[in-house]
Write an enzyme that holds these catalytic residues in place. Structure first.
Site, PDB file in Angstrom:
ATOM      1  N   HIS A  35       0.638  -1.112  -0.276  1.00  9.56           N
ATOM      2  CA  HIS A  35       0.218   0.767   0.201  1.00  9.56           C
ATOM      3  C   HIS A  35       0.687   1.061  -0.122  1.00  9.56           C
ATOM      4  O   HIS A  35       1.993   1.299   0.080  1.00  9.56           O
ATOM      5  CB  HIS A  35      -0.747   0.301   1.130  1.00  9.56           C
ATOM      6  CG  HIS A  35      -0.685   0.129   2.817  1.00  9.56           C
ATOM      7  ND1 HIS A  35       0.837  -0.902   2.959  1.00  9.56           N
ATOM      8  CD2 HIS A  35      -0.386   1.053   3.737  1.00  9.56           C
ATOM      9  CE1 HIS A  35       1.164  -0.514   4.167  1.00  9.56           C
ATOM     10  NE2 HIS A  35       0.858   0.932   4.330  1.00  9.56           N
ATOM     11  N   HIS A  89       1.181   3.843   2.247  1.00 14.78           N
ATOM     12  CA  HIS A  89       1.854   4.640   2.583  1.00 14.78           C
ATOM     13  C   HIS A  89       3.268   4.960   3.048  1.00 14.78           C
ATOM     14  O   HIS A  89       4.303   4.199   2.825  1.00 14.78           O
ATOM     15  CB  HIS A  89       1.150   3.991   4.305  1.00 14.78           C
ATOM     16  CG  HIS A  89      -0.762   4.478   4.728  1.00 14.78           C
ATOM     17  ND1 HIS A  89      -1.036   3.873   6.196  1.00 14.78           N
ATOM     18  CD2 HIS A  89      -0.965   5.373   4.221  1.00 14.78           C
ATOM     19  CE1 HIS A  89      -1.669   3.903   5.762  1.00 14.78           C
ATOM     20  NE2 HIS A  89      -2.299   5.107   4.809  1.00 14.78           N
ATOM     21  N   ASP A 140       5.540   4.641   5.402  1.00 11.54           N
ATOM     22  CA  ASP A 140       6.711   3.832   5.729  1.00 11.54           C
ATOM     23  C   ASP A 140       6.622   2.710   5.151  1.00 11.54           C
ATOM     24  O   ASP A 140       7.035   1.611   5.773  1.00 11.54           O
ATOM     25  CB  ASP A 140       5.910   3.723   7.315  1.00 11.54           C
ATOM     26  CG  ASP A 140       5.086   3.392   7.562  1.00 11.54           C
ATOM     27  OD1 ASP A 140       3.836   3.237   6.729  1.00 11.54           O
ATOM     28  OD2 ASP A 140       4.343   2.245   8.002  1.00 11.54           O
ATOM     29  N   HIS A 141       6.141   2.150   3.713  1.00 12.19           N
ATOM     30  CA  HIS A 141       6.323   1.506   3.328  1.00 12.19           C
ATOM     31  C   HIS A 141       6.635   1.572   1.566  1.00 12.19           C
ATOM     32  O   HIS A 141       6.753   0.615   1.252  1.00 12.19           O
ATOM     33  CB  HIS A 141       4.523   0.275   2.937  1.00 12.19           C
ATOM     34  CG  HIS A 141       4.145   0.206   4.182  1.00 12.19           C
ATOM     35  ND1 HIS A 141       4.061  -1.417   5.142  1.00 12.19           N
ATOM     36  CD2 HIS A 141       3.299   0.382   5.138  1.00 12.19           C
ATOM     37  CE1 HIS A 141       3.290  -1.331   6.172  1.00 12.19           C
ATOM     38  NE2 HIS A 141       3.416  -0.895   6.435  1.00 12.19           N
ATOM     39  N   HIS A 157      -7.298  -0.603   5.922  1.00  7.01           N
ATOM     40  CA  HIS A 157      -6.836   0.385   6.010  1.00  7.01           C
ATOM     41  C   HIS A 157      -6.136   1.004   5.006  1.00  7.01           C
ATOM     42  O   HIS A 157      -6.640   2.803   5.158  1.00  7.01           O
ATOM     43  CB  HIS A 157      -5.651  -0.408   6.286  1.00  7.01           C
ATOM     44  CG  HIS A 157      -4.654   0.155   7.088  1.00  7.01           C
ATOM     45  ND1 HIS A 157      -4.493   0.754   7.989  1.00  7.01           N
ATOM     46  CD2 HIS A 157      -2.650   0.207   6.852  1.00  7.01           C
ATOM     47  CE1 HIS A 157      -2.825   1.413   7.532  1.00  7.01           C
ATOM     48  NE2 HIS A 157      -2.283   0.709   6.987  1.00  7.01           N
ATOM     49  N   ASP A 211      -0.079  -3.877   6.254  1.00  4.67           N
ATOM     50  CA  ASP A 211      -1.341  -3.249   6.978  1.00  4.67           C
ATOM     51  C   ASP A 211      -2.339  -3.475   7.501  1.00  4.67           C
ATOM     52  O   ASP A 211      -3.304  -3.531   8.363  1.00  4.67           O
ATOM     53  CB  ASP A 211      -0.751  -2.149   7.550  1.00  4.67           C
ATOM     54  CG  ASP A 211       0.438  -1.314   7.585  1.00  4.67           C
ATOM     55  OD1 ASP A 211       1.526  -1.774   8.095  1.00  4.67           O
ATOM     56  OD2 ASP A 211       0.922  -0.130   8.310  1.00  4.67           O
ATOM     57  N   HIS A 257       4.542  -4.401  11.258  1.00  7.88           N
ATOM     58  CA  HIS A 257       5.200  -3.634  12.011  1.00  7.88           C
ATOM     59  C   HIS A 257       5.477  -5.269  13.395  1.00  7.88           C
ATOM     60  O   HIS A 257       4.568  -6.084  13.860  1.00  7.88           O
ATOM     61  CB  HIS A 257       3.487  -2.855  12.551  1.00  7.88           C
ATOM     62  CG  HIS A 257       3.586  -1.341  11.448  1.00  7.88           C
ATOM     63  ND1 HIS A 257       4.684  -0.407  11.578  1.00  7.88           N
ATOM     64  CD2 HIS A 257       2.737  -1.442  10.254  1.00  7.88           C
ATOM     65  CE1 HIS A 257       4.198   0.280  10.925  1.00  7.88           C
ATOM     66  NE2 HIS A 257       3.124  -0.312   9.962  1.00  7.88           N
TER      67      HIS A 257
HETATM   68 FE    FE Z   1       2.581   0.647   8.196  1.00 11.30          FE
HETATM   69 ZN    ZN Z   2      -0.162   1.979   6.588  1.00 12.48          ZN
END
Ligand code: FE
Ligand code: ZN
Length: 255
Positions: A56, A58, A60-61, A114, A133, A171
């Site tokens: 996805h 985001h 942090d990915h 998400h 996530d 995570h």
């Molecule tokens: Fe994440």
């Molecule tokens: Zn995420």
């Protein structure tokens, strides 16, 4: 199947994962939270990065993609619905599509909730699931772009995977998730067992990931919202499963 995985911490509480096909030498990073630890992991294993499989959009990915792409010229694969938000994307995929990493075949499962376009990758032969996530060990992702009904349907799709499927999530949230899960299902023996195991791993500084689908089905309250005992526990007997799920998710958001 000659698949090898390597998992390592990135950023604050993200995981990076490498998926390696020993037959061809192809190696995929599942998401790219941070370039430097991914480079270090590649070096440590002596693997060459051929692909990045994105779950996805985001940051942090995805924020490691640009540096990795520049260095390795690797192919970037990600969800069609989020293509505009994923830098350097080469190939877009949707439900049922297959992605080859060398000779390893991953199937795409759309798991929105998400984010609206979130996907998971499932390798049937080595029984590996990369769920980003959507599902966490003893938890699930926050419902940010979708709604509770959508997220519940996505979790039901993942629940179809076999009990011995290894599940890699984005995570390390397991210990906090267990603390919350305990408020929902106090007498769950599988949860008690997972809790002991997780405490021991954390003390040793080891990851609690991967988990297995069997453990999650037995101990993760977010996968159990259609059981009468869970509906009872949140004071919603006879409510539809997705509404029970929404209640549990809502409680977790404020835990
Ligand atoms: Fe994440
Ligand atoms: Zn995420």
């Amino acid at each position: 199947m000659p698949a090898e995985t390597h998992l390592f911490p990135c950023l604050k509480d993200n995981y990076g994962v490498l998926l390696h096909d020993t037959a061809t030498g192809a190696t995929a990073a599942i998401d790219a939270p941070e370039a430097q630890p991914i480079e270090a992991a590649l070096k440590q294993k002596g693997w060459r990065l051929t692909d990045i499989l994105v779950t996805h959009h985001h940051a942090d990915h995805t924020q490691g993609i640009s540096a990795l792409k520049q260095h390795h010229g690797c192919r970037v694969v990600g969800p069609e619905a989020e293509a505009k938000r994923i830098p350097f994307i080469d190939e877009t995929v949707r439900e049922g599509d297959t992605v080859m990493v060398g000779d390893l075949m991953a199937r795409v499962i759309e798991t929105p909730g998400h984010t609206a376009g979130h996907i998971s990758y499932w390798l049937r032969a080595p029984k590996l699931a990369f769920v980003g996530d959507t599902l966490f060990s003893i938890g699930c992702g926050r419902v940010i772009e979708g709604d509770a009904q959508m997220m519940w349907s996505s979790l039901l799709k993942l629940r179809e995977l076999p009990d011995d499927a290894q599940v890699f999530c984005g995570h390390e949230y397991t210990q906090a998730n267990i603390r919350f899960a305990w408020t929902i299902e106090k007498g769950n023996q599988a949860l008690a067992k997972r809790s002991t195991e997780v405490d021991q791993l954390i003390v040793k500084g080891q990851p609690t990931i991967p988990t297995t689908m069997g453990v999650e089905k037995a101990a993760n309250p977010f996968l159990r919202a259609d059981l009468p005992a869970l509906a009872e526990a949140v004071g919603m007997p006879d409510a539809q499963a997705w509404k029970v799920f929404a209640e549990i998710r809502g409680r977790k958001d404020h835990f």
